[in-house]
Design a protein around this motif. Structure first.
Motif, PDB file in Angstrom:
ATOM      1  N   GLU A 156       0.823  -1.221   0.000  1.00  0.00           N
ATOM      2  CA  GLU A 156       0.000   0.000   0.000  1.00  0.00           C
ATOM      3  C   GLU A 156       0.853   1.266   0.000  1.00  0.00           C
ATOM      4  N   GLY A 157       2.171   1.118   0.111  1.00  0.00           N
ATOM      5  CA  GLY A 157       3.055   2.282   0.051  1.00  0.00           C
ATOM      6  C   GLY A 157       2.926   3.243   1.218  1.00  0.00           C
ATOM      7  N   VAL A 158       2.578   2.720   2.374  1.00  0.00           N
ATOM      8  CA  VAL A 158       2.388   3.596   3.537  1.00  0.00           C
ATOM      9  C   VAL A 158       3.697   4.297   3.923  1.00  0.00           C
ATOM     10  N   TYR A 159       4.804   3.587   3.773  1.00  0.00           N
ATOM     11  CA  TYR A 159       6.099   4.169   4.169  1.00  0.00           C
ATOM     12  C   TYR A 159       6.778   4.912   3.020  1.00  0.00           C
ATOM     13  N   GLY A 160       6.073   5.011   1.889  1.00  0.00           N
ATOM     14  CA  GLY A 160       6.604   5.790   0.778  1.00  0.00           C
ATOM     15  C   GLY A 160       7.737   5.100   0.054  1.00  0.00           C
ATOM     16  N   GLU A 161       8.325   5.859  -0.842  1.00  0.00           N
ATOM     17  CA  GLU A 161       9.459   5.354  -1.618  1.00  0.00           C
ATOM     18  C   GLU A 161      10.725   5.722  -0.865  1.00  0.00           C
ATOM     19  N   ALA A 162      11.815   5.750  -1.606  1.00  0.00           N
ATOM     20  CA  ALA A 162      13.083   6.163  -0.999  1.00  0.00           C
ATOM     21  C   ALA A 162      12.949   7.588  -0.455  1.00  0.00           C
ATOM     22  N   GLU A 163      13.623   7.825   0.637  1.00  0.00           N
ATOM     23  CA  GLU A 163      13.616   9.135   1.266  1.00  0.00           C
ATOM     24  C   GLU A 163      14.993   9.790   1.112  1.00  0.00           C
ATOM     25  N   ASP A 164      15.022  11.093   1.168  1.00  0.00           N
ATOM     26  CA  ASP A 164      16.287  11.815   1.252  1.00  0.00           C
ATOM     27  C   ASP A 164      16.360  12.486   2.617  1.00  0.00           C
ATOM     28  N   HIS A 177      17.484  15.762   4.485  1.00  0.00           N
ATOM     29  CA  HIS A 177      17.766  17.155   4.130  1.00  0.00           C
ATOM     30  C   HIS A 177      18.423  17.931   5.268  1.00  0.00           C
ATOM     31  N   THR A 178      19.161  18.954   4.852  1.00  0.00           N
ATOM     32  CA  THR A 178      19.737  19.913   5.789  1.00  0.00           C
ATOM     33  C   THR A 178      18.838  21.149   5.831  1.00  0.00           C
ATOM     34  N   PHE A 179      18.531  21.617   7.015  1.00  0.00           N
ATOM     35  CA  PHE A 179      17.764  22.856   7.170  1.00  0.00           C
ATOM     36  C   PHE A 179      18.547  23.871   7.994  1.00  0.00           C
ATOM     37  N   ALA A 180      18.457  25.131   7.580  1.00  0.00           N
ATOM     38  CA  ALA A 180      19.110  26.217   8.325  1.00  0.00           C
ATOM     39  C   ALA A 180      18.055  27.205   8.780  1.00  0.00           C
ATOM     40  N   ARG A 181      18.347  27.899   9.850  1.00  0.00           N
ATOM     41  CA  ARG A 181      17.419  28.944  10.285  1.00  0.00           C
ATOM     42  C   ARG A 181      17.473  30.093   9.295  1.00  0.00           C
ATOM     43  N   LEU A 198      12.693  13.376   4.116  1.00  0.00           N
ATOM     44  CA  LEU A 198      11.636  13.796   3.204  1.00  0.00           C
ATOM     45  C   LEU A 198      11.625  12.922   1.945  1.00  0.00           C
ATOM     46  N   PRO A 199      10.523  12.825   1.247  1.00  0.00           N
ATOM     47  CA  PRO A 199       9.350  13.696   1.376  1.00  0.00           C
ATOM     48  C   PRO A 199       8.324  13.252   2.427  1.00  0.00           C
ATOM     49  N   LEU A 200       8.463  12.053   2.998  1.00  0.00           N
ATOM     50  CA  LEU A 200       7.328  11.563   3.773  1.00  0.00           C
ATOM     51  C   LEU A 200       7.498  11.634   5.287  1.00  0.00           C
ATOM     52  N   HIS A 246       9.063  13.217   7.626  1.00  0.00           N
ATOM     53  CA  HIS A 246       8.905  14.452   8.406  1.00  0.00           C
ATOM     54  C   HIS A 246       8.031  15.484   7.690  1.00  0.00           C
ATOM     55  N   GLU A 247       7.206  14.976   6.777  1.00  0.00           N
ATOM     56  CA  GLU A 247       6.338  15.875   6.007  1.00  0.00           C
ATOM     57  C   GLU A 247       5.502  16.759   6.932  1.00  0.00           C
ATOM     58  N   HIS A 248       4.947  16.132   7.983  1.00  0.00           N
ATOM     59  CA  HIS A 248       4.060  16.903   8.867  1.00  0.00           C
ATOM     60  C   HIS A 248       4.840  17.982   9.624  1.00  0.00           C
ATOM     61  N   LEU A 249       6.103  17.733   9.890  1.00  0.00           N
ATOM     62  CA  LEU A 249       6.903  18.734  10.600  1.00  0.00           C
ATOM     63  C   LEU A 249       7.319  19.869   9.666  1.00  0.00           C
ATOM     64  N   VAL A 250       7.575  19.512   8.419  1.00  0.00           N
ATOM     65  CA  VAL A 250       7.881  20.564   7.440  1.00  0.00           C
ATOM     66  C   VAL A 250       6.637  21.415   7.204  1.00  0.00           C
ATOM     67  N   GLU A 251       5.473  20.776   7.217  1.00  0.00           N
ATOM     68  CA  GLU A 251       4.235  21.555   7.088  1.00  0.00           C
ATOM     69  C   GLU A 251       4.109  22.553   8.233  1.00  0.00           C
ATOM     70  N   ASP A 252       4.426  22.094   9.451  1.00  0.00           N
ATOM     71  CA  ASP A 252       4.281  22.952  10.628  1.00  0.00           C
ATOM     72  C   ASP A 252       5.348  24.043  10.689  1.00  0.00           C
ATOM     73  N   TYR A 253       6.568  23.700  10.331  1.00  0.00           N
ATOM     74  CA  TYR A 253       7.687  24.617  10.605  1.00  0.00           C
ATOM     75  C   TYR A 253       8.460  25.061   9.371  1.00  0.00           C
ATOM     76  N   GLY A 254       8.236  24.375   8.243  1.00  0.00           N
ATOM     77  CA  GLY A 254       9.107  24.574   7.086  1.00  0.00           C
ATOM     78  C   GLY A 254       9.116  25.985   6.525  1.00  0.00           C
ATOM     79  N   ASP A 255       8.026  26.735   6.687  1.00  0.00           N
ATOM     80  CA  ASP A 255       7.956  28.062   6.083  1.00  0.00           C
ATOM     81  C   ASP A 255       8.934  29.036   6.699  1.00  0.00           C
TER      82      ASP A 255
END
Ligand code: PBE
Length: 338
Positions: free
Chosen positions: A158-166, A168-172, A294-296, A298-307
């Motif tokens: 069912e692909g719940v865990y998605g495909e390959a993930e990368d 990522h590095t995030f900076a403030r 990502l993309p899957l 920590h998607e919810h955390l990027v939604e919350d904080y990524g902007d």
């Protein structure tokens, strides 16, 4: 001393307890919790056993009254053997939310996912493998457990865990202007699963994580030179990195911290829960992190904080998450748990 305050202390009391926020302490405690040497010792035993299939079958047969001997259709039995328990990690990890979703998608309402930590999960795995017992864990690569034990991901049709993930590095926001040298290095940082695996294995074999990171840097001067090419040295500027005490992130964060220290930075490393890691960078309390899956995952955390933070792109490609079991188990798919 801990600028992330109460939330952080509560969220990772075990790791932080009594050591403040300095990099060595944080890392060492995490490694201690992992019970590194013990697990490594047991690993060998486990591997050897696993290699001798006969031994494994015999054990399984003894324990299960031959319930397993009919091969792959032993799904009901697997549930009973495991008390319908999937061994999870820290509750804030993305793989835990994904596993909740898997329970729903595959209609595994009999099953519980226990929250613990990477360290506790790998210890449970080591214990199970040593005794050829069944176990299901929330697992991922890169991770040393795949080198130490004979493991497989359960298929996830069912692909719940998605495909390959990368990863990522995030900076403030504002880091590029404030610390262009560090920003440049973080932006350039990219390595492979094998690279990360080398540090992870060495730590697992008992080497202190700073030393393991140093050894990797010494053995990969050309790679590091690409990241630091043309970057000027600084004079003791403070920079703070946040991470979660997953073995993969202990390896990457220690390594990049040392690269920054070699450029003259005074680096602090703070272990947090995943959501506080994202929050710290998004609010500018921490300067950067190299641990966003990502993309899957920590998607919810990027939604919350990524902007309010800057995505510097992938530092590692081809990571993967899912449900993981020892090869000697008869099941192959999450559907076999139904
Ligand atoms: N992990 C390792 C993390 C990302 C890194 C798969 C445990 C998670 O699930 O959030």
């Amino acid at each position: 001393m801990n600028k992330f305050g109460l939330a952080a202390s509560l969220s990772l009391g075990l790791v932080i307890a009594g050591c403040g926020a300095e990099e060595d302490n944080a890392g060492n405690n995490a490694a201690d919790n992992a019970g590194g040497n013990n697990a490594a010792e047991e690993n060998n035993a486990g591997e050897n056993n696993a290699a001798e299939n006969n031994a494994g079958e015999n054990n399984a047969a003894e324990e299960n009254d031959a319930a397993d001997n009919d091969g792959g259709e032993a799904s009901g039995n697997v549930g009973e053997e495991l008390d319908y328990t999937i061994t999870g990690i820290d509750a804030g990890a993305g793989i835990m939310s994904a596993t909740d979703e898997a329970v729903e998608t595959y209609e595994l309402s009999d099953w519980d996912v226990t929250a613990s930590s990477d360290a506790a999960m790998t210890q449970a795995l080591a214990d199970a493998v040593e005794n050829e017992e069944p176990i299901i864990v929330t697992g991922w690569t890169p991770h040393w457990k795949f080198s130490s034990f004979d493991l497989k991901f359960l298929e996830d049709p069912e692909g719940v865990y998605g495909e390959a993930e990368d990863i990522h590095t995030f900076a403030r926001e504002g880091l590029e202007e404030d610390m262009p040298e560090a920003y440049q290095v973080l932006d350039n940082f990219q390595w492979s699963e094998e690279d990360m695996g080398e540090i992870m294995m060495e730590i697992q074999d008992g080497t202190d994580e700073v030393e393991a990171a140093r050894n990797w840097i010494d053995n990969n001067e050309d790679t590091v030179a690409e990241w630091t090419d043309g970057v000027e040295e600084v004079d003791g500027e403070e920079i703070s990195l946040v991470f979660v005490a997953w073995d993969s992130e202990i390896a990457s964060t220690n390594m990049i911290a040392l690269v920054l220290e070699d450029l003259g930075y005074d680096v602090s490393m703070d272990p947090l829960e995943a959501n506080f890691m994202f929050q710290a960078v998004s609010e500018g309390e921490a300067d950067a992190m190299v641990a966003a899956w990502l993309p899957l995952t920590h998607e919810h955390l990027v939604e919350d904080y990524g902007d309010s933070m800057e995505d510097l792109g992938a530092n590692l490609e081809g990571a993967r998450t899912g449900l993981v079991v020892p090869e000697y188990m008869d099941i192959d798919s999450i559907e076999d748990l139904q």
